[in-house]
Motif scaffolding. Structure first.
Motif, mmCIF file in Angstrom:
data_model
loop_
_atom_site.group_PDB
_atom_site.id
_atom_site.type_symbol
_atom_site.label_atom_id
_atom_site.label_comp_id
_atom_site.label_asym_id
_atom_site.label_seq_id
_atom_site.Cartn_x
_atom_site.Cartn_y
_atom_site.Cartn_z
ATOM 1 N N GLY A 68 0.835 -1.188 0.084
ATOM 2 C CA GLY A 68 0.009 -0.075 -0.009
ATOM 3 C C GLY A 68 0.714 1.248 -0.037
ATOM 4 N N GLN A 69 2.058 1.247 0.000
ATOM 5 C CA GLN A 69 2.786 2.547 -0.047
ATOM 6 C C GLN A 69 4.138 2.068 -1.038
ATOM 7 O OE1 GLN A 69 2.991 4.731 3.622
ATOM 8 N NE2 GLN A 69 2.756 2.956 4.670
ATOM 9 N N SER B 115 -11.071 5.372 -5.476
ATOM 10 C CA SER B 115 -9.761 5.079 -5.139
ATOM 11 C C SER B 115 -9.154 3.604 -5.600
ATOM 12 C CB SER B 115 -9.741 5.014 -3.589
ATOM 13 O OG SER B 115 -9.791 6.438 -2.921
ATOM 14 N N TRP B 116 -7.964 3.533 -5.686
ATOM 15 C CA TRP B 116 -7.280 2.407 -6.132
ATOM 16 C C TRP B 116 -7.150 1.433 -4.986
ATOM 17 C CZ3 TRP B 116 -5.419 0.373 -10.395
ATOM 18 C CH2 TRP B 116 -4.573 -0.466 -10.748
ATOM 19 N N VAL B 117 -7.695 0.218 -5.021
ATOM 20 C CA VAL B 117 -7.604 -0.580 -3.805
ATOM 21 C C VAL B 117 -7.180 -1.807 -4.378
ATOM 22 C CG1 VAL B 117 -9.777 0.174 -2.658
ATOM 23 C CG2 VAL B 117 -10.133 -1.404 -4.541
ATOM 24 N N GLY B 118 -6.423 -2.539 -3.247
ATOM 25 C CA GLY B 118 -6.093 -3.982 -3.420
ATOM 26 C C GLY B 118 -7.274 -5.079 -3.059
ATOM 27 N N LEU B 119 -7.676 -5.942 -3.887
ATOM 28 C CA LEU B 119 -8.528 -6.946 -3.833
ATOM 29 C C LEU B 119 -7.878 -7.946 -3.029
ATOM 30 C CD1 LEU B 119 -10.291 -6.625 -7.419
ATOM 31 C CD2 LEU B 119 -10.712 -5.265 -5.383
ATOM 32 N N CYS B 120 -8.386 -8.280 -1.699
ATOM 33 C CA CYS B 120 -7.442 -9.191 -1.039
ATOM 34 C C CYS B 120 -8.415 -10.375 -0.268
ATOM 35 C CB CYS B 120 -6.787 -8.506 0.228
ATOM 36 S SG CYS B 120 -5.781 -7.335 -0.375
ATOM 37 N N CYS B 121 -7.680 -11.430 0.331
ATOM 38 C CA CYS B 121 -8.617 -12.428 0.804
ATOM 39 C C CYS B 121 -8.013 -12.490 2.399
ATOM 40 C CB CYS B 121 -8.449 -13.593 -0.019
ATOM 41 S SG CYS B 121 -8.966 -15.113 0.741
ATOM 42 N N CYS C 159 -2.064 -10.453 4.291
ATOM 43 C CA CYS C 159 -2.779 -11.726 3.424
ATOM 44 C C CYS C 159 -2.625 -11.386 1.926
ATOM 45 C CB CYS C 159 -4.419 -11.275 3.948
ATOM 46 S SG CYS C 159 -5.013 -9.719 3.149
ATOM 47 N N ASP C 160 -3.241 -12.859 1.425
ATOM 48 C CA ASP C 160 -3.156 -12.578 -0.131
ATOM 49 C C ASP C 160 -3.725 -11.490 -0.675
ATOM 50 O OD1 ASP C 160 -1.851 -14.853 0.414
ATOM 51 O OD2 ASP C 160 -3.261 -16.145 -0.629
ATOM 52 N N CYS C 161 -3.232 -10.838 -1.660
ATOM 53 C CA CYS C 161 -3.569 -9.929 -2.605
ATOM 54 C C CYS C 161 -4.112 -10.465 -3.917
ATOM 55 C CB CYS C 161 -2.856 -8.783 -2.624
ATOM 56 S SG CYS C 161 -3.621 -7.563 -4.028
ATOM 57 N N LEU C 162 -5.302 -10.533 -4.671
ATOM 58 C CA LEU C 162 -5.563 -11.401 -5.772
ATOM 59 C C LEU C 162 -5.543 -10.309 -7.078
ATOM 60 C CD1 LEU C 162 -8.274 -13.355 -4.360
ATOM 61 C CD2 LEU C 162 -6.163 -13.994 -4.508
ATOM 62 N N GLY C 163 -5.407 -9.006 -6.837
ATOM 63 C CA GLY C 163 -5.392 -8.088 -7.930
ATOM 64 C C GLY C 163 -5.941 -6.806 -7.220
ATOM 65 N N PHE C 164 -6.375 -5.957 -8.255
ATOM 66 C CA PHE C 164 -6.410 -4.625 -7.970
ATOM 67 C C PHE C 164 -7.796 -4.070 -8.640
ATOM 68 C CE2 PHE C 164 -1.905 -5.060 -7.671
ATOM 69 C CZ PHE C 164 -1.674 -4.810 -6.502
ATOM 70 N N GLY C 165 -8.475 -2.946 -8.167
ATOM 71 C CA GLY C 165 -9.636 -2.378 -8.707
ATOM 72 C C GLY C 165 -9.618 -1.041 -8.280
ATOM 73 N N LEU D 283 -12.504 -13.419 -7.917
ATOM 74 C CA LEU D 283 -13.227 -12.349 -7.281
ATOM 75 C C LEU D 283 -14.152 -13.010 -6.279
ATOM 76 C CD1 LEU D 283 -14.432 -9.716 -9.971
ATOM 77 C CD2 LEU D 283 -12.683 -9.301 -8.323
ATOM 78 N N ARG D 284 -14.351 -14.402 -6.288
ATOM 79 C CA ARG D 284 -15.323 -14.954 -5.500
ATOM 80 C C ARG D 284 -14.566 -15.105 -3.899
ATOM 81 N NH1 ARG D 284 -16.691 -18.391 -9.914
ATOM 82 N NH2 ARG D 284 -18.616 -17.768 -10.526
ATOM 83 N N LEU D 285 -13.197 -14.973 -3.919
ATOM 84 C CA LEU D 285 -12.497 -15.395 -3.031
ATOM 85 C C LEU D 285 -12.175 -13.918 -2.160
ATOM 86 C CD1 LEU D 285 -9.572 -17.697 -4.737
ATOM 87 C CD2 LEU D 285 -11.541 -18.125 -3.226
ATOM 88 N N VAL D 286 -12.313 -12.949 -2.838
ATOM 89 C CA VAL D 286 -12.114 -11.386 -2.414
ATOM 90 C C VAL D 286 -13.037 -11.126 -1.268
ATOM 91 C CG1 VAL D 286 -11.922 -9.070 -2.775
ATOM 92 C CG2 VAL D 286 -11.028 -10.454 -4.431
ATOM 93 N N ASN D 287 -12.669 -10.808 0.192
ATOM 94 C CA ASN D 287 -13.477 -10.709 1.003
ATOM 95 C C ASN D 287 -12.801 -9.183 1.893
ATOM 96 O OD1 ASN D 287 -11.234 -11.534 2.557
ATOM 97 N ND2 ASN D 287 -12.654 -13.052 3.665
ATOM 98 N N CYS D 288 -11.906 -8.623 1.393
ATOM 99 C CA CYS D 288 -11.336 -7.538 1.880
ATOM 100 C C CYS D 288 -10.848 -6.370 0.917
ATOM 101 C CB CYS D 288 -10.054 -8.135 2.719
ATOM 102 S SG CYS D 288 -9.288 -6.602 3.562
ATOM 103 N N LEU D 289 -11.048 -5.174 1.105
ATOM 104 C CA LEU D 289 -10.696 -4.062 0.058
ATOM 105 C C LEU D 289 -9.656 -3.337 0.997
ATOM 106 C CD1 LEU D 289 -13.863 -2.917 -1.394
ATOM 107 C CD2 LEU D 289 -12.275 -4.407 -2.516
ATOM 108 N N LEU D 290 -8.344 -3.180 0.634
ATOM 109 C CA LEU D 290 -7.275 -2.256 1.228
ATOM 110 C C LEU D 290 -6.912 -1.339 0.509
ATOM 111 C CD1 LEU D 290 -4.785 -5.096 2.390
ATOM 112 C CD2 LEU D 290 -6.619 -4.020 3.654
ATOM 113 N N LEU D 291 -6.986 -0.120 1.238
ATOM 114 C CA LEU D 291 -6.687 1.039 0.518
ATOM 115 C C LEU D 291 -5.295 1.566 1.030
ATOM 116 C CD1 LEU D 291 -7.626 3.756 -1.239
ATOM 117 C CD2 LEU D 291 -8.664 4.549 1.137
#
Length: 311
Positions: free
Chosen positions: A19-20, A216-222, A243-249, A272-280
């Protein structure tokens, strides 16, 4: 390998969204991230570790921590003419030097930067981490201005923007033709209570979290825990997970009435079915994406030149 990185992006086997662009603010989490990613390495192929360019002061101490942690077989050190700030990273030097979070062999039990002792660090069984055995290879670049500082930060910012634009290119149709602006693409609708939210780099009051997330740009995480929410959201994490990051959005809108995030991402639906967390994090959408939106009359959304500099 040849060519600029943004032209041949690949999905990594293991990825964490830090994130930085610099780890100075939180070196402990940086080391936790490195340990987490490194734990996936099964030694079936050689591993090349590309370290940061931060090799002064605490950056050098952190590099010594990393060498202790990762136990490389070889270290390639690029030496710059008449630059004495960095000692040769010989096995002896690493063995006896204190890192930022680890102690050198000669050091007594002292705590650095308020960090506790390193008993929580799990090293591979049977490996003596106290005595590094790597081979040091010196490289002397002879081209002019080698290692000269100044332009690197500007260049890295441009390359970062190019990487983000290259990634967003996967949202476009493979047919060569008109490039569609982001507002012409159909986003996913994500219920507030389906994903947890966390702003990595700063504290944001819960009442202001949607202002931060919007556009915002977010990490799509699990995260391993199931996201549970008694209400219809939003779900806010109190700590930043490793945690695992599966991509961005891009969160291109927030529907407060229907309690939905509108997210644009090229990540395939099965992931995307595995994504349950958005990190900004502290990574911004390139200005050209927001400023260069075609087909909009009047004011461009999220872009303004009429604001008070004193705020």
């Amino acid at each position: 390998l040849p060519g600029p990185p943004f032209t041949h992006q690949q999905m990594p086997r293991k990825m964490v969204y830090y994130g930085q662009t610099s780890c100075e603010q939180d070196t402990e989490r940086y080391l936790d991230v490195v340990k987490y990613v490194f734990s996936c390495y099964k030694k079936e192929v050689p591993l090349v570790i590309n370290t940061m360019g931060w090799v002064k002061g605490e950056g050098l101490l952190l590099l010594i921590d990393l060498i202790r942690l990762l136990s490389p077989s070889h270290i390639v050190q690029m030496d710059i003419y008449d630059w004495k700030a960095m000692p040769p990273l010989t096995p002896e030097h690493v063995h006896f030097s204190a890192g930022l979070h680890t102690k050198g062999k000669q050091q007594s039990k002292c705590k650095q930067l308020g960090v506790g002792d390193m008993e929580s660090w799990k090293y591979p069984e049977g490996e003596d981490m106290s005595a590094p055995q790597h081979k040091l290879l010196y490289v002397n670049p002879e081209f002019p201005r080698a290692g000269a500082a100044g332009e690197a930060r500007v260049h890295s910012g441009i390359l970062q923007d190019m990487s983000i634009l290259g990634y967003l290119g996967h949202l476009q149709s493979p047919d060569i033709g008109v490039v569609l602006p982001l507002h012409s693409l159909v986003p996913y609708q994500v219920p507030f209570n389906a994903v947890a939210l966390r702003v990595i780099h700063t504290d944001v009051a819960p009442s202001n979290i949607m202002y931060a997330v919007n556009a915002s740009w977010v990490g799509l995480c699990c995260i391993p825990e199931e996201v549970r929410c008694q209400t219809d959201g939003p779900v806010l994490l109190t700590q930043t997970p490793v945690c695992d990051c599966l991509g961005f959005g891009i969160v291109r809108g927030v529907d407060m009435e229907k309690k939905l995030y509108h997210v644009l991402t090229p990540v395939p639906p099965e992931n995307l079915r595995l994504v349950n967390c958005l990190l900004l994090g502290n990574i911004a959408i390139p200005n050209c994406v927001l400023v260069g939106q075609q087909g909009i009359e009047g004011e461009i959304p999220y872009v303004t030149s009429d604001y008070n500099y004193s705020i």
